[in-house]
Design a protein around this motif. Structure first.
Motif, PDB file in Angstrom:
ATOM      1  N   ALA A   1      57.859   9.806  45.923  1.00 32.92           N
ATOM      2  CA  ALA A   1      58.511  10.136  47.199  1.00 32.92           C
ATOM      3  C   ALA A   1      57.490  10.178  48.333  1.00 32.92           C
ATOM      4  O   ALA A   1      57.767   9.707  49.442  1.00 32.92           O
ATOM      5  N   VAL A   2      56.318  10.739  48.065  1.00 32.88           N
ATOM      6  CA  VAL A   2      55.270  10.799  49.092  1.00 32.88           C
ATOM      7  C   VAL A   2      54.955   9.402  49.613  1.00 32.88           C
ATOM      8  O   VAL A   2      54.859   9.181  50.829  1.00 32.88           O
ATOM      9  N   SER A   3      54.818   8.444  48.697  1.00 32.83           N
ATOM     10  CA  SER A   3      54.465   7.086  49.120  1.00 32.83           C
ATOM     11  C   SER A   3      55.562   6.475  49.985  1.00 32.83           C
ATOM     12  O   SER A   3      55.267   5.772  50.969  1.00 32.83           O
ATOM     13  N   TYR A   4      56.832   6.745  49.655  1.00 36.15           N
ATOM     14  CA  TYR A   4      57.928   6.186  50.452  1.00 36.15           C
ATOM     15  C   TYR A   4      58.011   6.847  51.827  1.00 36.15           C
ATOM     16  O   TYR A   4      58.227   6.165  52.845  1.00 36.15           O
ATOM     17  N   PHE A   5      57.850   8.159  51.883  1.00 38.23           N
ATOM     18  CA  PHE A   5      57.889   8.825  53.190  1.00 38.23           C
ATOM     19  C   PHE A   5      56.728   8.363  54.073  1.00 38.23           C
ATOM     20  O   PHE A   5      56.887   8.170  55.281  1.00 38.23           O
ATOM     21  N   GLU A   6      55.558   8.195  53.478  1.00 38.63           N
ATOM     22  CA  GLU A   6      54.415   7.717  54.254  1.00 38.63           C
ATOM     23  C   GLU A   6      54.650   6.298  54.761  1.00 38.63           C
ATOM     24  O   GLU A   6      54.277   5.963  55.892  1.00 38.63           O
ATOM     25  N   ARG A   7      55.284   5.461  53.934  1.00 34.26           N
ATOM     26  CA  ARG A   7      55.615   4.114  54.383  1.00 34.26           C
ATOM     27  C   ARG A   7      56.626   4.144  55.515  1.00 34.26           C
ATOM     28  O   ARG A   7      56.545   3.364  56.469  1.00 34.26           O
ATOM     29  N   ALA A   8      57.609   5.049  55.406  1.00 36.89           N
ATOM     30  CA  ALA A   8      58.617   5.165  56.470  1.00 36.89           C
ATOM     31  C   ALA A   8      57.956   5.544  57.791  1.00 36.89           C
ATOM     32  O   ALA A   8      58.288   4.992  58.853  1.00 36.89           O
ATOM     33  N   ILE A   9      57.006   6.477  57.739  1.00 31.82           N
ATOM     34  CA  ILE A   9      56.306   6.897  58.957  1.00 31.82           C
ATOM     35  C   ILE A   9      55.468   5.756  59.517  1.00 31.82           C
ATOM     36  O   ILE A   9      55.407   5.546  60.739  1.00 31.82           O
ATOM     37  N   ALA A  10      54.835   4.999  58.621  1.00 31.71           N
ATOM     38  CA  ALA A  10      54.018   3.866  59.079  1.00 31.71           C
ATOM     39  C   ALA A  10      54.887   2.812  59.758  1.00 31.71           C
ATOM     40  O   ALA A  10      54.487   2.220  60.770  1.00 31.71           O
ATOM     41  N   ASN A  11      56.083   2.588  59.216  1.00 36.20           N
ATOM     42  CA  ASN A  11      56.992   1.588  59.786  1.00 36.20           C
ATOM     43  C   ASN A  11      57.653   2.060  61.072  1.00 36.20           C
ATOM     44  O   ASN A  11      57.987   1.257  61.940  1.00 36.20           O
ATOM     45  N   ASP A  12      57.888   3.374  61.171  1.00 36.34           N
ATOM     46  CA  ASP A  12      58.525   3.917  62.375  1.00 36.34           C
ATOM     47  C   ASP A  12      57.985   5.326  62.618  1.00 36.34           C
ATOM     48  O   ASP A  12      58.561   6.308  62.139  1.00 36.34           O
ATOM     49  N   PRO A  13      56.897   5.469  63.351  1.00 31.97           N
ATOM     50  CA  PRO A  13      56.280   6.781  63.585  1.00 31.97           C
ATOM     51  C   PRO A  13      57.166   7.736  64.365  1.00 31.97           C
ATOM     52  O   PRO A  13      56.846   8.929  64.461  1.00 31.97           O
TER      53      PRO A  13
END
Length: 396
Positions: free
Chosen positions: A218-230
């Motif tokens: 889950a951490v990796s997906y949330f971090e990716r979401a933030i990277a894609n849309d801060p």
């Protein structure tokens, strides 16, 4: 230490030795008896504006299950912000995944007047969502609709669904004379990167599995979401919840994660001040840091914005029990139990606070109910043993 507070407040945290167990039993607890009948003749949720959102069925590829589950979660959260509407929590609603049950039976078990069910199919960049709202008293459909949109419009569909459901509920309860004054505050209208939203929903999907590996994923997906849309605020809250889990799964000292939780929650509020979850995260961080006044203030803000969050009510009950306000904790956790009526997590907490109040017979009954739902609940066995000791029931 602050890790003992972590252990007392989250379903996956584990006590590591008998001393810690005894300490937590002595100072922490949660409240409210499972769907306790009131002196007026029972819980009235089934007669008021109340709803359970069942897991939406994924009709597409198995990889799309995270989207159908995520949509369900988001609808539960969105409806949970509606003042005057009782919304059953995810834990209780998801027990009906994949089951074919009579709507009236589900309504009786969850003590709700209405049930929302639906399906999702994703094909290419398009999606089709079917939804139906049913009356649990007679099994009749109150409202239904289909939405076929581009995937990038998923948030708009979710908001349209929530608004339509609240309107249908208001009309129905006005018609039968039991209307609640439902106050719908639409989620903040934002445009979002499609990949970021998909990653966010996958993060929620894995976080809900509550294992060490799933939270790491889950951490990796949330971090990716933030990277894609801060600028997508919920992704920061999701990541904060992962950090809240870390003391349970990898022995991270609670004091080391507090700045990270606070930073993520404050960022989420900076982006969207209408969210309830960041306030609960900040309250929890203050709770771990023994800043009681700040914790209570944030709990109250969060519960005002999101009164339907069962975990928030339970964590607030934990706070209240830690500062010695046991009757208030009992009442607060009763609200949590109404929102999550078949949760062993809440039932177990009820037993613990009854133990703290020296209501040992009631505590034993609550432990028995917990073990009836989950015979392998280790904490309940240990707590029941501690309660038997107080009753001098040595052999038991």
């Amino acid at each position: 230490n602050s890790n003992s507070l972590v252990a007392s407040a989250h379903p996956v945290w584990r006590w590591r030795n008998a001393a810690l167990l005894a300490g937590v039993l002595a100072v922490a607890g949660l409240a409210a008896y499972a769907v306790r009948l009131r002196s007026s003749g029972g819980n009235r949720s089934g007669e008021s504006a109340s709803i359970a959102v069942l897991p939406f069925t994924n009709l597409g590829d198995s990889k799309d299950e995270s989207f159908s589950d995520g949509l369900t979660d988001e609808l539960i959260n969105s409806l949970g912000r509606v003042q005057g509407l009782h919304v059953v929590s995810r834990t209780s609603a998801f027990q009906f995944r994949g089951q074919t049950r009579d709507i009236r039976e589900i309504g009786e078990k969850l003590n709700v007047r209405t049930v929302l069910e639906g399906s999702v199919r994703i094909y290419g960049n398009r999606m089709r969502i079917n939804a139906e709202l049913d009356d649990t008293h007679n099994g009749y459909s109150l409202w239904s609709n289909s939405y076929e949109r581009d995937f990038k419009d998923a948030l708009l569909v979710q908001r349209d669904l929530s608004q339509a459901i609240v309107a249908a509920l208001g009309a129905e309860f006005a018609r039968n004379g039991t209307a609640n004054h439902l106050k719908f505050s639409p989620d903040k209208a934002v445009s979002i990167n499609v990949e970021a939203y998909q990653d966010y929903l996958r993060g929620v999907y894995f976080w809900n599995k509550q294992t060490a590996e799933s939270v790491k994923t889950a951490v990796s997906y949330f971090e990716r979401a933030i990277a894609n849309d801060p600028n997508y605020a919920p992704a920061y809250t999701g990541l904060a919840r992962c950090y809240i889990n870390m003391p349970a799964f990898n022995n991270t000292p609670a004091r080391e994660i507090l700045p990270r939780i606070q930073g993520l929650a404050n960022k989420a509020l900076q982006l969207d001040s209408t969210l309830a979850e960041p306030h609960i995260d900040l309250a929890y961080a203050s709770f771990l840091n023994y800043d009681w006044a700040a914790a209570e203030g944030e709990f109250k803000k969060g519960l005002e914005l999101g009164p339907g969050d069962a975990f928030a009510h339970r964590w607030y009950a934990t706070y209240l029990s830690n500062v010695g306000r046991l009757p208030e904790a009992l009442a607060e956790n009763e609200t949590s139990q109404q929102l999550d009526p078949v949760s062993t997590y809440v039932l177990y907490g009820t037993a613990r606070i009854l133990y703290m109040m020296r209501r040992f017979d009631a505590s034993i009954a609550a432990y028995d109910k917990t073990l009836a739902l989950d015979p392998q609940h280790g904490f309940a066995h240990v707590g029941l043993g501690a309660t038997y000791i107080q009753k001098r029931m040595r052999s038991e």
